[in-house]
Every structure is written in C-alpha cells, then in structure tokens.
Design an enzyme around this catalytic site. Structure first.
Site, short mmCIF file in Angstrom:
data_model
loop_
_atom_site.label_atom_id
_atom_site.label_comp_id
_atom_site.label_asym_id
_atom_site.label_seq_id
_atom_site.Cartn_x
_atom_site.Cartn_y
_atom_site.Cartn_z
N GLY A 56 0.83 -1.28 0.05
CA GLY A 56 -0.15 0.15 -0.04
C GLY A 56 0.89 1.13 -0.12
N GLU B 281 -4.51 -3.64 4.44
CA GLU B 281 -5.85 -2.71 3.91
C GLU B 281 -5.35 -2.94 2.17
OE1 GLU B 281 -3.00 0.01 3.66
OE2 GLU B 281 -3.92 -0.72 5.44
N ASP B 282 -4.06 -2.99 1.87
CA ASP B 282 -3.58 -3.23 0.62
C ASP B 282 -4.02 -4.30 -0.08
OD1 ASP B 282 -1.71 -4.21 2.35
OD2 ASP B 282 -0.02 -3.18 1.67
N TYR B 283 -3.64 -5.17 0.69
CA TYR B 283 -3.72 -6.70 0.04
C TYR B 283 -5.47 -6.75 -0.04
CZ TYR B 283 -4.84 -11.76 0.01
OH TYR B 283 -5.20 -12.98 -0.42
#
Length: 397
Positions: free
Chosen positions: A210, A235-237
């Site tokens: 992210g 949260e990026d995944y």
C-alpha cells in the site's frame, strides 16, 4: 532400514529438488520481467484527456526527509491532480511542513485534513477517511509519507491504467542512501522482495503493497469505500483482492516506488519485515509451509540433501554452488531494478546479502512465535483471514 522409511526419504528428496527447480524458475521469471516491465516509458493516447487524480498522503510525525519527499508531489508533471494530506493528531509536527509547502506552491490544489475519523481498527484508514470522502477525482493514489516521486511518475502510473485495469501499484524499492542499514534495505527490496513481487505480477497473483497504489475510486465506492477495509491491517492486500475478485486486473507501473525514509536502522528494518510476514501468515496461511523453503539458505540445505539422496552428489559442494549462483543472480536482478550504477561495492553487496539471507530463517521463526503486531501506537492480534482486533499493551510494573 525399512522400505517405508527409504521411500519417505526419497519422496522428501524429490519434493525438495522439485521445489528448488521451481525457485530457480522464479529467479529467471523475475529477471526477465524486470527487463521487460521496469523503466519502459508508456504514452497516453493524444485524443483522450488524462483523468484527474486525488493523491492521499497519510502522515504521522516528522522525518528528516519528509519535506523533500512531499515536495516532489508538488512538482509532478501532470495536468489535473490534488494532494490531500491527512494527520491524526492536531499537534503533529508534519503539519508545519505541509503548511510551508502549500505556501510555497499556491497554484497546486492541496488541502490538509486533521483528526481523522474512527471507522475501524486500522489507524491508516481512520486517518485517510476525511480526505477520501472529500476527494474530487475519479482516480485515487494512496501514497505513504516516505515515498519520493519523479516528475513523470504519476503520468507513468496513469498510463498503465487501461480499460481492464483497476489498480496500478509500484514495486517497492529504495533511494540511494548512506550506511549499512540503507545498503541492507536496497539489497532486500532489489533481490528477495523484487523476485517474488515481479514473478507474482507476471503470473497475475495479488501482491500489491500500500505504499504507492493508484485505484479507480468507483471500485472502492461499490464496496463501501475505504472504511469497509478498516477491519484489516493489510488494507492494501484487501483493496487488490476486492478489485480482482470482480474481474479487474492489477499491474505494476514501470517505475519502482522510491522509499526515502530519513530513519534507517537494522532493528526497524527487521521489525518491518517480521510484521509483513505475520500479516502474510494470517491472510494466506499456506505461506507458513512454503515461505521458509523459498529462502536461499534453507533451500540450499534441502537441495544439497536431495541431490545427495537421489544423485550421490557431495552436499557441501552443491550447497556452496547453490549459494554462489543465487548471489550472482540476485546481483543481476538488483542492477536491473536499479537501472543504473549500484551505490556500493560488490563486497558491501555480498556482506548485506549474506546478512539478509542468514537472518531470514530467524525472522520467520520469530514471526511465528510472536504473532501479535505492534504498529505505530497500537497493539494488534491477527485472526485467520486477515481480520484484526486491537489489544491493550502489557503494562510493566
């Protein structure tokens, strides 16, 4: 010696040899993809206007390089963008830096959001939420405070956003800095991390980090916005998973993400690597079984054992050849990612490479034994699937 035991040993040897061959295939895939994908300019169709981009910059605290890193966003060569800075604490020292830059570049559309909004456990999501609901443009770039941009970086990322792509991310790398910890970071991100990142991108596996990711805002809005991901630390995944689950592609841009933190030490670096490992174990549990065997030292021992059992080769010779060849391949991959002169000697590279490879198994074991995460000011317990719960830190009496 029973036939069952012999079959078990031979079966293990076949598995290790096959796994080793697979890792060498990944080596060559990553090197090929680095040559094909990285540092190749793309152009936007002249008859189509460039889309607007809202750049969200979550900030926490001051950094010796923060002012110069943030200034590179004010000097981007792109026709339509805004910069939305976010700080959680109204007394954050980053506020003064942002104010000075906004005064210096009054023609750049930039705003500062203070206080955040509590929409989940993830502090980064909470910090960014007010900026997200206020953004003007159709594309959103979430960019960490330690990232440094070239003038054409944003244009490069947008040029990779074709009609079938929902997310464009930059492969993590580092700027040239002084000292052994900085060499260690560059070696890690240019070899071990780059190998998996490039190979994953080539075959279409979800791998974004992210620190610098460009997304279509409508795809986030369809699932409730970024607040829908506030229950995850990674949260990026889950941004990427949500996008690919709906049939959209993800891809890396041709320019790496130039990390340029002003603080660089071995302990912080290894804590960061350990935290990422804990997140992978929770989000994708099979990595617990596969990851240790993907490391050079452990795999070398396994391959040496396999060739001894199956081919009667000298295990010490096999291990040393494996080590030397792996190191040489990593050197060439690092040069490809750097796309220029390496800012340290081959001897310094070998020292940093050996340190990284030798410490990797211990970091893996540490991550398994101590799965809870300390990130920023919070302490978190991970659950299978990637969800997280906040826990109170232990009080020392």
């Amino acid at each position: 010696m029973s036939s069952t035991f012999v079959c078990t040993i031979q079966g293990a040897a076949i598995f290790f040899l096959a796994f080793g061959i697979g890792m060498w295939v990944i080596h060559f895939m990553a090197f090929f993809w680095s040559k094909w994908k990285l540092h190749r300019k793309r152009s936007w169709p002249a008859d189509i206007p460039l889309p607007g981009v809202s750049i969200i910059k979550p900030l926490v605290g001051e950094d010796p390089h923060l002012a110069s890193n943030l200034e590179t966003f004010f000097t981007l060569n792109y026709p339509k963008f805004e910069i939305l800075f976010c700080v959680q604490d109204n007394n954050d020292p980053a506020i003064n830096i942002v104010d000075k830059l906004m005064d210096k570049y009054p023609t750049v559309d930039a705003r500062l959001f203070k206080g955040g909004e509590k929409v989940g456990i993830n502090p980064k999501i909470n910090n960014m939420q007010p900026a997200y609901i206020s953004m003007k443009h159709e594309l959103i770039l979430i960019s960490d405070s330690g990232i440094r941009m070239k003038e054409d970086t944003l244009l490069d990322m947008v040029c990779h956003m074709d009609d079938k792509t929902g997310l464009v991310h930059q492969m993590p790398f580092t700027c040239d800095r002084q000292g052994f910890p900085a060499i260690l970071e560059k070696v890690y991100f240019g070899t071990s991390h780059a190998r998996i990142y490039l190979a994953a991108d080539l075959v279409g596996i979800n791998c974004p980090t992210g620190m610098s990711a460009l997304m279509r805002k409508k795809l986030l809005d369809e699932v409730g916005g970024i607040k829908a991901f506030g229950c995850f630390l990674a949260e990026d995944y889950f941004f990427a998973k949500s996008i690919t689950d709906r049939g959209w592609k993800i891809t890396i841009s041709s320019q790496p993400a130039w990390q340029n933190s002003g603080y660089c030490d071995i302990q912080s670096f290894q804590s960061r690597i350990s935290r990422w490992a804990k997140l992978r174990f929770a989000m994708v549990p099979p990595t617990i079984l596969a990851e240790p065997f993907s490391e050079c030292m452990v795999l070398g021992i396994c391959v040496a054992f396999a060739t001894r059992v199956l081919l009667r080769w000298d295990p010490i010779v096999v291990f040393l050849i494996h080590l030397l060849t792996w190191c040489i391949m990593d050197w060439f991959l690092l040069r490809s990612v750097q796309n220029g002169n390496i800012p340290f000697t081959k001897f310094e590279f070998v020292l940093a490479w050996l340190f990284r490879e030798a410490s990797a198994p211990f970091l893996f074991i540490h991550s398994l034994m101590f799965p809870n995460i300390h990130w920023r000011q919070g302490y978190y317990r991970l659950q299978w699937g990637g969800r997280v719960e906040e826990i109170a830190p232990k009080v020392k009496l």
